[in-house]
Motif scaffolding. Structure first.
Motif, mmCIF file in Angstrom:
data_model
loop_
_atom_site.group_PDB
_atom_site.id
_atom_site.type_symbol
_atom_site.label_atom_id
_atom_site.label_comp_id
_atom_site.label_asym_id
_atom_site.label_seq_id
_atom_site.Cartn_x
_atom_site.Cartn_y
_atom_site.Cartn_z
ATOM 1 N N ASN A 78 0.838 -1.194 0.000
ATOM 2 C CA ASN A 78 0.000 0.000 0.000
ATOM 3 C C ASN A 78 0.875 1.247 0.000
ATOM 4 O O ASN A 78 2.111 1.153 0.011
ATOM 5 N N ALA A 79 0.220 2.406 0.016
ATOM 6 C CA ALA A 79 0.932 3.686 0.022
ATOM 7 C C ALA A 79 0.002 4.763 0.540
ATOM 8 O O ALA A 79 -1.217 4.569 0.642
ATOM 9 N N SER A 80 0.564 5.913 0.881
ATOM 10 C CA SER A 80 -0.263 7.057 1.290
ATOM 11 C C SER A 80 0.473 8.347 0.985
ATOM 12 O O SER A 80 1.704 8.394 0.973
ATOM 13 N N THR A 81 -0.314 9.391 0.743
ATOM 14 C CA THR A 81 0.225 10.722 0.479
ATOM 15 C C THR A 81 -0.303 11.684 1.527
ATOM 16 O O THR A 81 -1.504 11.708 1.812
ATOM 17 N N GLY A 82 0.592 12.470 2.096
ATOM 18 C CA GLY A 82 0.196 13.498 3.049
ATOM 19 C C GLY A 82 0.601 14.868 2.536
ATOM 20 O O GLY A 82 0.915 15.045 1.362
ATOM 21 N N ARG A 83 0.625 15.824 3.426
ATOM 22 C CA ARG A 83 1.026 17.168 3.033
ATOM 23 C C ARG A 83 2.537 17.323 2.935
ATOM 24 O O ARG A 83 3.032 18.145 2.170
ATOM 25 N N GLU A 84 3.283 16.534 3.691
ATOM 26 C CA GLU A 84 4.743 16.650 3.675
ATOM 27 C C GLU A 84 5.445 15.320 3.425
ATOM 28 O O GLU A 84 6.661 15.310 3.249
ATOM 29 N N ILE A 85 4.722 14.229 3.402
ATOM 30 C CA ILE A 85 5.326 12.900 3.258
ATOM 31 C C ILE A 85 4.514 12.066 2.274
ATOM 32 O O ILE A 85 3.279 12.118 2.264
ATOM 33 N N THR A 86 5.212 11.285 1.467
ATOM 34 C CA THR A 86 4.607 10.208 0.694
ATOM 35 C C THR A 86 5.358 8.935 1.056
ATOM 36 O O THR A 86 6.587 8.941 1.126
ATOM 37 N N ASN A 87 4.630 7.857 1.316
ATOM 38 C CA ASN A 87 5.313 6.601 1.648
ATOM 39 C C ASN A 87 4.690 5.417 0.938
ATOM 40 O O ASN A 87 3.485 5.407 0.642
ATOM 41 N N TYR A 88 5.537 4.453 0.660
ATOM 42 C CA TYR A 88 5.143 3.207 0.010
ATOM 43 C C TYR A 88 5.618 2.064 0.894
ATOM 44 O O TYR A 88 6.774 2.070 1.341
ATOM 45 N N TRP A 89 4.756 1.083 1.153
ATOM 46 C CA TRP A 89 5.147 0.061 2.114
ATOM 47 C C TRP A 89 4.636 -1.328 1.730
ATOM 48 O O TRP A 89 3.649 -1.478 1.003
ATOM 49 N N ALA A 90 5.361 -2.304 2.243
ATOM 50 C CA ALA A 90 4.971 -3.703 2.071
ATOM 51 C C ALA A 90 5.290 -4.468 3.350
ATOM 52 O O ALA A 90 6.308 -4.213 4.003
ATOM 53 N N LYS A 91 4.409 -5.388 3.686
ATOM 54 C CA LYS A 91 4.618 -6.277 4.827
ATOM 55 C C LYS A 91 4.440 -7.705 4.343
ATOM 56 O O LYS A 91 3.397 -8.051 3.773
ATOM 57 N N VAL A 92 5.472 -8.525 4.540
ATOM 58 C CA VAL A 92 5.479 -9.885 3.994
ATOM 59 C C VAL A 92 6.065 -10.856 5.020
ATOM 60 O O VAL A 92 6.729 -10.439 5.980
ATOM 61 N N PRO A 93 5.869 -12.171 4.816
ATOM 62 C CA PRO A 93 6.597 -13.138 5.631
ATOM 63 C C PRO A 93 8.098 -12.924 5.475
ATOM 64 O O PRO A 93 8.575 -12.513 4.413
ATOM 65 N N LYS A 94 8.862 -13.204 6.528
ATOM 66 C CA LYS A 94 10.277 -12.843 6.558
ATOM 67 C C LYS A 94 11.079 -13.403 5.389
ATOM 68 O O LYS A 94 12.005 -12.764 4.899
ATOM 69 N N GLU A 95 10.696 -14.609 4.905
ATOM 70 C CA GLU A 95 11.459 -15.207 3.808
ATOM 71 C C GLU A 95 11.231 -14.495 2.474
ATOM 72 O O GLU A 95 11.947 -14.760 1.494
ATOM 73 N N ASN A 96 10.257 -13.598 2.417
ATOM 74 C CA ASN A 96 9.946 -12.885 1.176
ATOM 75 C C ASN A 96 10.375 -11.421 1.194
ATOM 76 O O ASN A 96 9.926 -10.621 0.372
ATOM 77 N N PHE A 97 11.256 -11.063 2.127
ATOM 78 C CA PHE A 97 11.685 -9.669 2.214
ATOM 79 C C PHE A 97 12.316 -9.166 0.922
ATOM 80 O O PHE A 97 11.990 -8.089 0.433
ATOM 81 N N GLU A 98 13.235 -9.931 0.349
ATOM 82 C CA GLU A 98 13.914 -9.469 -0.876
ATOM 83 C C GLU A 98 12.910 -9.243 -2.000
ATOM 84 O O GLU A 98 13.047 -8.286 -2.779
ATOM 85 N N LEU A 99 11.909 -10.115 -2.102
ATOM 86 C CA LEU A 99 10.864 -9.933 -3.112
ATOM 87 C C LEU A 99 10.136 -8.621 -2.882
ATOM 88 O O LEU A 99 9.921 -7.838 -3.819
ATOM 89 N N SER A 100 9.768 -8.350 -1.636
ATOM 90 C CA SER A 100 9.009 -7.125 -1.355
ATOM 91 C C SER A 100 9.833 -5.885 -1.677
ATOM 92 O O SER A 100 9.302 -4.907 -2.221
#
Length: 423
Positions: A78-100
């Motif tokens: 997911n992602a979100s946009t604010g007035r001063e910040i934009t962020n993009y994020w992913a949460k996955v099982p630990k073995e899939n970190f590199e993929l994320s």
């Protein structure tokens, strides 16, 4: 909770929090840009870009392929946009970190910005704007920003307007992204069962290859003066919605912990003053709460309530009475102690999740250029005194500081509501 930090040559800051006991890894890519950086003509472009990077890359040409890469392993993207910040994020099982991380970095480095997708997403975003207009609670919480800051970028809808979104071109999107998505104002925050060196290597090989650039500077914001200020948005609704706000502290002000305790006492939870007085004692409203809205150079403290249209006058009077009481009478020590325990408890509970930890570290690093530990924040909370709350309340709660937005079945009644904003 301990963190490690590495700053790459091009300025990207890499923050990790090792949580070996967890089964997940959360990654957040923070950019220090949002709607307040936009020119009026392209208002909403930060939010537009956030949408477009999900619509396909050279490696994953469609939005479906991007989402399936993460959802296919049970993760969330997911992602979100604010007035001063934009962020993009992913949460996955630990073995899939590199993929994320590969998915996130691919989206931000190689988005296609396909002309056909731009046009489709333009319609989606305009519908999103209309959805806010159809939701009175969302509308009043957006409108109060305009009452506080007027036509300045911090006072307008983060998503822009039908007109501005309708006029944004592909060239605008690419130019804005090149101008503001810069390593010098970027933080990669990762929390979970990971190794710091592993994360640094992945970032260095991808985002670390970008040219540095310079951190963007937003136009200073000024709070509108000459209050009390009122805006009434006519809408035939079964419930009236209101926000009553006062200008307040920015997020760098050392007194922000005092404000946080005040906010808890007044409007956080069912034991707060506003909830007890307005809902439990007087039965005027189902919903009443408060929150802080803090930016780098300005801020506001906001009370929201949804009420029967016939009860709105009594509700506003009751809120003003509670503000006057907080201004004129010191908070009992026991009530302050309860607020401190509430804040410390909520903070500690929130940090059990990898995404919350990544957000805690990354958000502070981007906004404050430092990361406060839990122990430091606990110290600042415990240091708040009854006298400090009293002094801040006396500074904030003056008739000329009151700002009111109302959404409901009222036409040409600004003067009526302005008369209610008296101590």
């Amino acid at each position: 909770m301990g963190y490690e930090k590495t700053q790459l040559k091009n300025g990207v800051r890499v923050i990790t929090n090792a949580m070996p006991h967890t089964q997940s890894v959360s990654t957040i890519l923070y950019y220090g840009v949002g709607s307040r950086y936009e020119e009026d003509r392209i208002a909403g472009i930060s939010h537009y870009i956030e949408h477009m990077v999900f619509k396909g890359t050279k490696k994953r040409p469609t939005a479906k392929e991007i989402s399936e890469a993460i959802e296919g392993v049970g993760g969330v993207l997911n992602a979100s946009t604010g007035r001063e910040i934009t962020n993009y994020w992913a949460k996955v099982p630990k073995e899939n970190f590199e993929l994320s991380f590969d998915v996130l970095s691919d989206m931000l480095l190689n988005a296609n910005f396909d002309p056909a997708e731009i046009e489709k997403e333009r319609k989606v975003i305009i519908e999103e704007l209309h959805q806010t207009l159809d939701s009175p609670p969302d509308l009043v919480n957006e409108d109060i920003n305009a009452v506080l800051w007027g036509a300045q970028p911090v006072g307008r809808d983060i998503g822009g307007s039908d007109e501005t979104v309708g006029g944004i071109t592909r060239e605008d999107l690419l130019t804005y992204m090149k101008q503001y998505y810069l390593p010098a104002d970027m933080v990669v925050s990762v929390a979970g069962n990971i190794q710091h060196d592993e994360v640094v290597k992945l970032v260095e090989d991808t985002l670390g290859q970008l040219p540095a650039g310079e951190r963007p500077v937003a136009r200073p914001a000024k709070t509108l003066e000459g209050g009390p200020l009122v805006h009434v948005y006519f809408k035939e609704t079964e419930q009236a919605n209101l926000c009553l706000a006062v200008p307040s502290l920015n997020y760098t002000d050392p007194r922000r912990y005092i404000l946080s305790m005040m906010d808890t006492i007044m409007g956080s939870g069912m034991s707060s003053r506003l909830f007890q007085e307005i809902r439990e004692e007087r039965g005027l409203a189902y919903t009443v709460d408060s929150y802080t809205n803090q930016l780098s150079d300005t801020g506001a403290w906001v009370i929201y309530s949804g009420v029967d249209p016939d009860n709105i006058d009594d509700t506003i009077r009751a809120i003003v009475d509670e503000l006057k009481k907080l201004r004129d009478e010191k908070v009992p020590e026991a009530e302050l102690e309860k607020a401190k325990k509430y804040n410390k408890g909520r903070m500690l509970l929130s940090l059990e999740d990898t995404r919350s930890v990544a957000s805690w570290a990354g958000g502070q690093e981007l906004l404050l250029d430092r990361i406060l530990t839990v122990e430091e924040v606990v110290h600042f909370i415990d240091a708040v005194t009854v006298d400090q709350i009293h002094e801040l309340a006396q500074e904030m709660f003056k008739p000329e500081n009151l700002r009111l937005s109302v959404v409901g079945p009222y036409k040409d009644q600004d003067d009526r509501f302005r008369e209610l904003l008296k101590f």
